[in-house]
Design an enzyme around this catalytic site. Structure first.
Site, short mmCIF file in Angstrom:
data_model
loop_
_atom_site.label_atom_id
_atom_site.label_comp_id
_atom_site.label_asym_id
_atom_site.label_seq_id
_atom_site.Cartn_x
_atom_site.Cartn_y
_atom_site.Cartn_z
N GLU A 394 -8.48 -3.02 20.84
CA GLU A 394 -7.69 -3.16 19.63
C GLU A 394 -6.20 -3.33 19.89
O GLU A 394 -5.38 -2.53 19.42
CB GLU A 394 -7.94 -1.97 18.70
CG GLU A 394 -9.39 -1.87 18.28
CD GLU A 394 -9.63 -0.95 17.10
OE1 GLU A 394 -8.70 -0.21 16.72
OE2 GLU A 394 -10.75 -0.97 16.57
N TYR A 445 -15.12 -1.56 10.61
CA TYR A 445 -15.28 -0.34 9.80
C TYR A 445 -15.30 -0.63 8.30
O TYR A 445 -14.81 0.17 7.52
CB TYR A 445 -14.16 0.65 10.16
CG TYR A 445 -14.33 1.22 11.56
CD1 TYR A 445 -15.15 2.31 11.79
CD2 TYR A 445 -13.70 0.63 12.65
CE1 TYR A 445 -15.34 2.82 13.07
CE2 TYR A 445 -13.88 1.13 13.94
CZ TYR A 445 -14.70 2.22 14.13
OH TYR A 445 -14.89 2.73 15.40
N GLU A 481 -17.89 -1.43 18.08
CA GLU A 481 -17.66 -0.15 17.38
C GLU A 481 -18.06 -0.31 15.92
O GLU A 481 -17.71 -1.30 15.29
CB GLU A 481 -16.19 0.26 17.39
CG GLU A 481 -15.70 0.84 18.68
CD GLU A 481 -14.26 1.39 18.57
OE1 GLU A 481 -13.85 1.80 17.46
OE2 GLU A 481 -13.57 1.37 19.59
C1 BDP Z 1 -11.17 2.19 16.33
C2 BDP Z 1 -10.64 2.61 17.69
C3 BDP Z 1 -11.15 3.97 18.12
C4 BDP Z 1 -11.07 4.95 16.98
C5 BDP Z 1 -11.89 4.43 15.81
C6 BDP Z 1 -11.88 5.38 14.60
O1 BDP Z 1 -10.96 1.66 18.66
O2 BDP Z 1 -10.44 4.41 19.24
O3 BDP Z 1 -11.44 6.24 17.33
O4 BDP Z 1 -11.32 3.22 15.41
O5 BDP Z 1 -11.02 5.20 13.75
O6 BDP Z 1 -10.28 1.41 15.68
O7 BDP Z 1 -12.68 6.29 14.56
#
Ligand code: BDP
Length: 570
Positions: A394, A445, A481
C-alpha cells in the site's frame, strides 16, 4: 548468505538468553562511554521486543542499550569469526571490547560483522545500541499524529533484538555463498549451482545431491572465486505444496584430499512462472489460499519464538491454507525453512509499507528499499517456498512512485529473474507499478472502511473493479487482503459489523467473487491472527481485530468456514 551451520569445519554459538539492558531517554550513552560497558543495567530476554517485557515504558522506542559478556571456544583460534544479528529494529550500533564493530539500518533482515581481529579468547564484552524511533526517512516511515506511536503503518513498532544473535566460526579459506536455481525438463530436474569461495588454490568442489534413494555427484577444480556447476536428476521428485520433496545438497571443498569446508542445503526442485492470467507451479496453475500475517505475540512482541512458528503452521495446515504473505516485512529464517519443509508458498515482502514518496525523503527511501531487497534475496534466494517478491504494501502512490518502482523492479529482476514480482496496492487502476509488475496484488475493504455494513454492495464494487483491472493489465490478480475487525464472542443476527457473523459472511461473499474470476489466482484473508498496533480511535485496546484467530491463536467462527472452503477439493 549462508546461515551458520555446525559440522567438522564450521561452528556457531547462539547468544540467546538474558542480557543486560538499559533505556537511554537522554541519549547520553555514547557521551558517557556506555560503549565500554553499562552500569545499572537490568536483565532482558534476547531475542524479544523490549516493549512488553517491563511494567513501564512500553511506548519508549529508543535509544536503548544491550550488553553481553561471553567467551569463545579455544578451537576457534584459527578461524574467521563472525557475529550475526538475525534482526534488530531499527538502527543498531555494535561495539566489541570497546571498539566499533558496525552500524546497520533496517529492522527485519540479518547483518553480520567479522570480528576475528577484535575478539579475545576470554572475557569479551558485546555492547549494542538500538534506536527504534520513527522517522520520515526510514522504511517503513513515521506517520501522522493520529496514532500513538506515530506509525504510518498498522502494526506496533516493536523494538529491540528480535531474532537470535549468533557467533560463528568458518574456515579462513572456503565457501562464502551458494546459489541454487532449479528448472524442469519433462521428468528431469536441473540444478544450476553457483559456488562462491575465497582464497583457494589447488582445491576442488564436490557436489552431492541425495534423496529418494538416489545420489548424484559432480566435481570441479576451483579456478576462480565463482564456480558454476550443474546437476541433473532423472525422474526427479518435484517440490510442491502437497509433497514438499526436499533433497540434501552437500558442497565440500577438498584440498590435498582433506575436506577443508563443507555446507549442506535443503533443495526443492520446482519452477514458478506467470503465463497469461495464471500463476504456474511446476507448469500447472496454482491457486493461493491463506493469509497476510504478522510476527506478533503477547509479551515477546515481534521476537522469535519457535513454538509460535510451529503452532501457526499447524493452524494453517488445519485450516487448509497453502500460502501466506510476509506482510509487512521479512519473517525469520526459521519460518522460511519450515515453509520449504511443510509445503507453503510465500510472497516475500520487504518492509516498504506506507511509503509516501515525499520530495525530501524519496531518494533515501529508494536507497533503503534497494538495500532491503538485496539483503532479502541474498538471504532467501534458495527457498523453493518463496514464489514472489513483494516490493511494497500500500504505497501512497503518486506520479513519482511509477519511476521509483520501475527502478526497484529492474534491480530485483537483475538479482533474481526466476520469480515474479508484485507491489501490493490499495488504489485500483491508477497504480503505475501495475504496468510492469508480473502479478497484481490488491487489498480491498469495501463493506468495511467503505460501504460499512453492506456486503452485497461491497461485492458488486469489488467484482466490477477486478474486471476493470484485468481488462487494463491482463495479468493474474491476487486478493491479498480482505477482512473485518471482529470481537471474539460478539454475535448478531442479522450480521452486523464487528460480529463473528459479519466476518464470516464477508469472507464467504468475497471468496465467491474471487472464485468467479478465472484471472484471480489467490485469496489471502487479512489477518491470520489479531495483532497489536498503535493506539488510535479505530483500534480498540490498540489491537487490530481482523484475525481469523485471536492473538493467542483460538479460532473465531470464520476459521471454521475457511477450513470448510479451503479443504473442499473441486
Ligand atoms: C491494510 C493494510 C494493513 C492493515 C489493514 C487494516 O495493508 O496493514 O492492517 O489495512 O486496516 O490497508 O486492517
Amino acid at each position: 548468505m549462508l546461515y551458520p551451520q555446525r559440522n567438522k569445519n564450521r561452528h556457531f554459538i547462539d547468544l540467546s538468553g538474558f542480557w543486560e539492558f538499559r533505556f537511554d531517554p537522554d541519549d547520553k550513552g555514547v557521551g558517557e562511554n556506555w560503549t565500554k560497558g553499562l552500569n545499572n543495567g537490568c536483565p532482558i530476554a534476547v531475542p524479544a521486543s523490549w516493549n512488553d517485557q517491563f511494567a513501564d515504558d512500553r511506548d519508549f522506542l529508543g535509544p536503548a542499550w544491550y550488553q553481553l559478556k561471553f567467551t569463545i571456544p579455544w578451537e576457534w583460534d584459527s578461524k574467521k569469526i563472525i557475529i550475526r544479528f538475525g534482526s534488530v529494529n531499527y538502527l543498531s550500533d555494535v561495539w566489541l571490547n570497546g571498539e566499533v564493530v558496525g552500524h546497520h539500518e533496517g529492522g527485519h533482515l540479518p547483518f553480520e560483522y567479522e570480528i576475528s581481529d577484535k575478539i579475545e579468547s576470554e572475557d569479551n564484552l558485546l555492547v549494542v545500541r538500538v534506536d527504534g524511533r520513527l522517522s520520515d526517512d526510514h522504511v517503513p516511515p513515521r506517520g501522522r499524529p493520529m496514532n500513538n506511536p506515530q506509525t504510518n503503518f498498522d502494526f506496533y513498532p516493536f523494538c529491540g533484538i528480535h531474532r537470535p544473535v549468533l557467533l560463528y566460526a568458518i574456515p579462513k579459506e572456503g565457501l562464502r555463498d551458494i546459489t541454487v536455481r532449479t528448472s524442469i525438463k519433462d521428468t528431469t530436474g536441473i540444478l544450476d549451482v553457483k559456488i562462491e569461495t575465497i582464497g583457494l588454490n589447488d582445491a576442488y568442489v564436490n557436489l552431492a545431491l541425495k534423496g529418494f534413494s538416489s545420489e548424484i555427484t559432480n566435481t570441479s577444480i576451483i579456478q576462480q572465486n565463482i564456480q558454476k556447476m550443474t546437476l541433473e536428476v532423472k525422474q526427479a521428485k518435484f517440490w510442491n505444496t502437497e509433497t514438499p520433496n526436499l533433497y540434501d545438497l552437500t558442497v565440500d571443498i577438498v584440498k590435498k584430499d582433506a575436506i577443508i569446508d563443507s555446507y549442506s542445503l535443503k533443495v526443492g526442485i520446482r519452477t514458478i512462472e506467470v503465463k497469461g492470467d495464471k500463476l504456474l507451479l511446476n507448469r500447472k496453475p496454482v491457486y493461493l489460499t491463506g493469509f497476510g500475517r504478522h510476527e506478533d505475540f503477547p509479551i515477546t512482541g515481534r521476537g522469535y519464538v519457535p513454538a509460535i512458528i510451529i503452532k501457526d503452521y499447524s493452524l494453517m495446515k488445519w485450516i487448509g491454507a497453502n500460502s501466506f504473505r510476509t506482510s509487512h516485512y521479512p519473517y525469520s529464517e526459521q519460518m522460511m525453512d519450515l515453509a520449504d519443509r511443510l509445503g507453503f508458498l510465500v510472497i516475500n515482502e520487504i518492509p516498504a509499507v506506507g511509503l509516501t514518496f515525499k520530495k525530501d525523503v524519496i531518494d533515501r527511501q529508494l536507497e533503503l528499499c534497494d538495500q532491503f531487497i538485496e539483503e532479502l534475496i541474498k538471504r532467501d534466494k534458495n527457498h523453493p517456498s518463496v514464489i514472489m517478491w513483494s516490493l511494497a504494501n500500500e504505497p501512497h502512490s503518486s506520479l513519482k512512485s511509477g519511476e521509483f518502482f520501475r527502478k526497484l523492479y529492474d534491480k530485483t529482476k537483475v538479482l533474481d529473474n526466476t520469480r515474479p514480482i508484485t507491489v501490493v496496492n490499495m488504489m485500483g487502476v491508477k497504480e503505475k507499478a501495475f504496468e510492469f509488475c508480473d502479478v497484481l496484488c490488491i487489498n480491498r475493504y469495501y463493506g468495511w472502511y467503505m460501504q460499512p455494513g453492506n456486503i452485497e454492495e461491497a461485492c458488486e464494487i469489488l467484482s466490477k473493479e477486478m474486471d476493470k483491472l484485468y481488462e487494463k493489465h491482463r495479468k493474474p490478480i491476487i486478493l491479498s487482503e480482505f477482512g473485518t475487525d471482529t470481537i471474539p464472542g460478539w454475535h448478531s443476527q442479522p450480521p452486523e459489523m464487528f460480529s463473528e457473523e459479519y466476518q464470516t459472511e464477508f469472507i464467504k461473499k468475497y471468496i465467491k467473487v474471487c472464485r468467479s474470476k478465472p484471472y484471480v489466482v489467490g485469496e489471502h484473508v487479512w489477518n491470520m491472527c489479531d495483532f497489536k498496533t498503535s493506539q488510535g480511535i479505530t483500534r480498540m485496546g490498540s489491537m487490530n481485530y481482523k484475525g481469523v484467530f485471536t492473538r493467542d491463536r483460538r479460532p473465531k467462527m470464520a476459521a471454521h468456514l475457511l477450513r470448510k472452503l479451503w479443504n473442499e477439493k473441486d
